[in-house]
Design a protein around this motif. Sequence first.
Motif, PDB file in Angstrom:
ATOM      1  N   TYR A   1      20.818 -10.704 -46.870  1.00 10.12           N
ATOM      2  CA  TYR A   1      19.421 -10.392 -46.550  1.00 10.12           C
ATOM      3  C   TYR A   1      19.106 -10.660 -45.076  1.00 10.12           C
ATOM      4  CZ  TYR A   1      17.845  -9.204 -51.239  1.00 10.12           C
ATOM      5  OH  TYR A   1      17.654  -8.568 -52.437  1.00 10.12           O
TER       6      TYR A   1
ATOM      7  N   ILE B   1      20.350  -7.495 -43.462  1.00  8.11           N
ATOM      8  CA  ILE B   1      19.505  -6.333 -43.764  1.00  8.11           C
ATOM      9  C   ILE B   1      18.223  -6.367 -42.940  1.00  8.11           C
ATOM     10  CG2 ILE B   1      18.056  -5.302 -45.568  1.00  8.11           C
ATOM     11  CD1 ILE B   1      20.284  -6.126 -47.581  1.00  8.11           C
ATOM     12  N   GLU B   2      17.637  -7.539 -42.810  1.00 10.54           N
ATOM     13  CA  GLU B   2      16.335  -7.657 -42.160  1.00 10.54           C
ATOM     14  C   GLU B   2      16.405  -7.711 -40.638  1.00 10.54           C
ATOM     15  OE1 GLU B   2      14.462 -10.990 -44.025  1.00 10.54           O
ATOM     16  OE2 GLU B   2      14.512 -10.064 -46.015  1.00 10.54           O
ATOM     17  N   ASN B   3      17.606  -7.802 -40.083  1.00  9.03           N
ATOM     18  CA  ASN B   3      17.719  -7.956 -38.633  1.00  9.03           C
ATOM     19  C   ASN B   3      18.587  -6.919 -37.938  1.00  9.03           C
ATOM     20  OD1 ASN B   3      16.369 -10.713 -37.730  1.00  9.03           O
ATOM     21  ND2 ASN B   3      17.330 -11.067 -39.736  1.00  9.03           N
TER      22      ASN B   3
ATOM     23  N   ASP C   1      18.458  -3.788 -37.625  1.00 11.92           N
ATOM     24  CA  ASP C   1      17.772  -2.722 -36.879  1.00 11.92           C
ATOM     25  C   ASP C   1      17.499  -3.117 -35.424  1.00 11.92           C
ATOM     26  OD1 ASP C   1      17.741  -0.827 -38.886  1.00 11.92           O
ATOM     27  OD2 ASP C   1      15.833  -1.507 -39.714  1.00 11.92           O
TER      28      ASP C   1
ATOM     29  N   LYS D   1      23.671  -1.750 -44.044  1.00 15.53           N
ATOM     30  CA  LYS D   1      22.658  -2.350 -44.923  1.00 15.53           C
ATOM     31  C   LYS D   1      22.975  -2.061 -46.386  1.00 15.53           C
ATOM     32  CE  LYS D   1      19.036  -0.761 -42.496  1.00 15.53           C
ATOM     33  NZ  LYS D   1      17.620  -0.525 -42.095  1.00 15.53           N
TER      34      LYS D   1
ATOM     35  N   HIS E   1      14.430 -10.744 -50.776  1.00 11.84           N
ATOM     36  CA  HIS E   1      14.461 -10.805 -49.323  1.00 11.84           C
ATOM     37  C   HIS E   1      14.680 -12.261 -48.900  1.00 11.84           C
ATOM     38  CE1 HIS E   1      10.223 -11.827 -50.137  1.00 11.84           C
ATOM     39  NE2 HIS E   1      10.155 -12.336 -48.917  1.00 11.84           N
TER      40      HIS E   1
ATOM     41  N   TYR F   1      13.305 -15.236 -47.865  1.00 12.68           N
ATOM     42  CA  TYR F   1      11.951 -15.777 -47.857  1.00 12.68           C
ATOM     43  C   TYR F   1      11.727 -16.707 -46.666  1.00 12.68           C
ATOM     44  CZ  TYR F   1      11.017 -14.172 -52.622  1.00 12.68           C
ATOM     45  OH  TYR F   1      10.806 -13.406 -53.737  1.00 12.68           O
ATOM     46  N   SER F   2      10.507 -16.768 -46.205  1.00 16.92           N
ATOM     47  CA  SER F   2      10.145 -17.695 -45.133  1.00 16.92           C
ATOM     48  C   SER F   2       9.534 -18.956 -45.739  1.00 16.92           C
ATOM     49  CB  SER F   2       9.140 -17.042 -44.179  1.00 16.92           C
ATOM     50  OG  SER F   2       7.899 -16.842 -44.824  1.00 16.92           O
TER      51      SER F   2
END
Length: 588
Positions: A127, A130-132, A134, A148, A174, A176-177
């Motif tokens: 995750y 995937i989230e970074n 780009d 991804k 995802h 999580y924060s």
Amino acid sequence: MKTIKKIISLGLLASLTIGCEDLKFGTNFLEKPMSDEVSIDTVFSAKRYADQALNQFYKSLPDYMPAGNGYHNEAFILDNFSDLGYTTRLAWNHGSITSASGKSSFPYQLTNTEVMGDPTFGIRKAYIYIENVDKVPDMSDEEKKIRKAEAKVVIGYHYMDMIRYYGAMPWIDHAYSAEEIFKFPRLTLEETVEKTVGLLDEAAKDLPWFTTDAEYGHMTAAVAKAIKFRLLMFVASPLFNYSTPYYDGQAATEHLSWYGDYQESRWEAALEAGREFLRMNKENGDYYRVENTGNPREDYINGYFTKGNREVVMASFRWAVYDRGIKPFRMYDQGYALPRANHADMFLWHDGSKFDWNNPEHKAHPFFDAAGNPTRDIRLYETLVVNGDKYKNRKAEVWRGGREGFGTGAKEGMKFQFGYGFRKFIRDKDNEMNKKPYSCPLIRMPEIYLYMAEVMNQLGQASVKDEFGRDAYDYLNLVHERAGLPSVTVAEVPSGESLLEYLLDERAREFGQEDIRYHDMRRYRKGAEWATRPLEELVTTKIGDNEFNYQVNVREEKYLWYDHWYLIPFPVSEINKKYGLIQNPGWE
């Protein structure tokens, strides 16, 4: 929950640690990463560093070889938890095992110091990627999309594995924060399966069916669809898909440890998943297929051992090459876990008939005839070390006093105590394996074909030709005949329960030491039958030049079995944190 929080605590991380041992993709290693901790922004500032983040979640894929700090604790293989192997180091010998027992008591763990097979590590790293990704300026949009999707397949694999061991799981979608409000209840089994299947289908749309040689080992659409098929076969089986739960408790009541009923539609969904794989494979020129050149032993070797073949749909790569040192094969070398003679007896006579020690011809030549020709299913000789077979540039001496025997004069200690030794992957532990390219096959085409035979039989379609012109017996024979055995027919093995039992045994013959039998035992609720099966040994005595006496004994040792063992427990320390995690039944 410590393990779940590890998956979701991206917001607590100030940096991403780079510096693990590289995985091998294709013929090249990914470039060595920086050894210091660097910020996530730095990691995703260039493709060079982003590839190392990719490397990290790939490293979480399991490797079931019996190595220290590997996928299974104590360097075991899962056959040791079934009727194929035996060890005194398992709590199964005495039954004193609870949810508070140490992780070494169980065959699977949510965290692993070596991260091999670690869903906690793999899902979190996937995750993060995937989230970074780009942000990376020197990667094309197409490459980012593919990478991804690869990360999603790794997540899907870990969920498939967790479902097999735990049943329903909390769903992590995802990284999580820390600022988010957390609540981690388990979804129902149905919801967990649906989300996992959805993630795999989503990923497959953005992936090629197979890779170039340079990217061999990367996730593909074929991998995604094969994982989906395996998952749907497991959850359609009686452990989860039955009229009654395997064990009562809150988790059963809330449909976390089973579906809550039996539905034939679950088998139908599994069949469609298998057909979907085969359709896509056909559209891609039948890229994946069973290795079969007409040389049964070499074909079997090439199918399970040789890196880069087209029989293996999915593999992991913990090391670059095999090493005859003890690193990859500690359990084999130290002899604290052994194959049972029961497993050897499952391998058929060369004409396809059942092997029987009471048959004079079989007992006189259980492995080789007078001319030295194999008399059994050829897979026996690559799965187990048997007396008289090639081994270390000579013949194996698996007789009392022989170099691979047990007793006075033996050189191998307890490794052959029950009359056989492990051979698969370790092979002769010399030229046949040392320094050969390393890979751990996680899904092979025989699994696809035998699943097709199984699901067609479950749906009463064993003799019905499908869209590919095959019935259940045809799929079985794609695997069976490769071993040099004659075709199995409906006259010999009727459809229904007889065919199911034959298929489960065929899987034990094909996939010995490949983490299959234990899962088959559980998904068909056969623990009381298989795990407690009396342990047999073969005592071989040399009585002349190339003459031996063989005696099968039933030993007193055997495993215990309790039905709540079908799923393993969440650590009791996590249950006590009271955030909503419900324990599996019988482990409360």
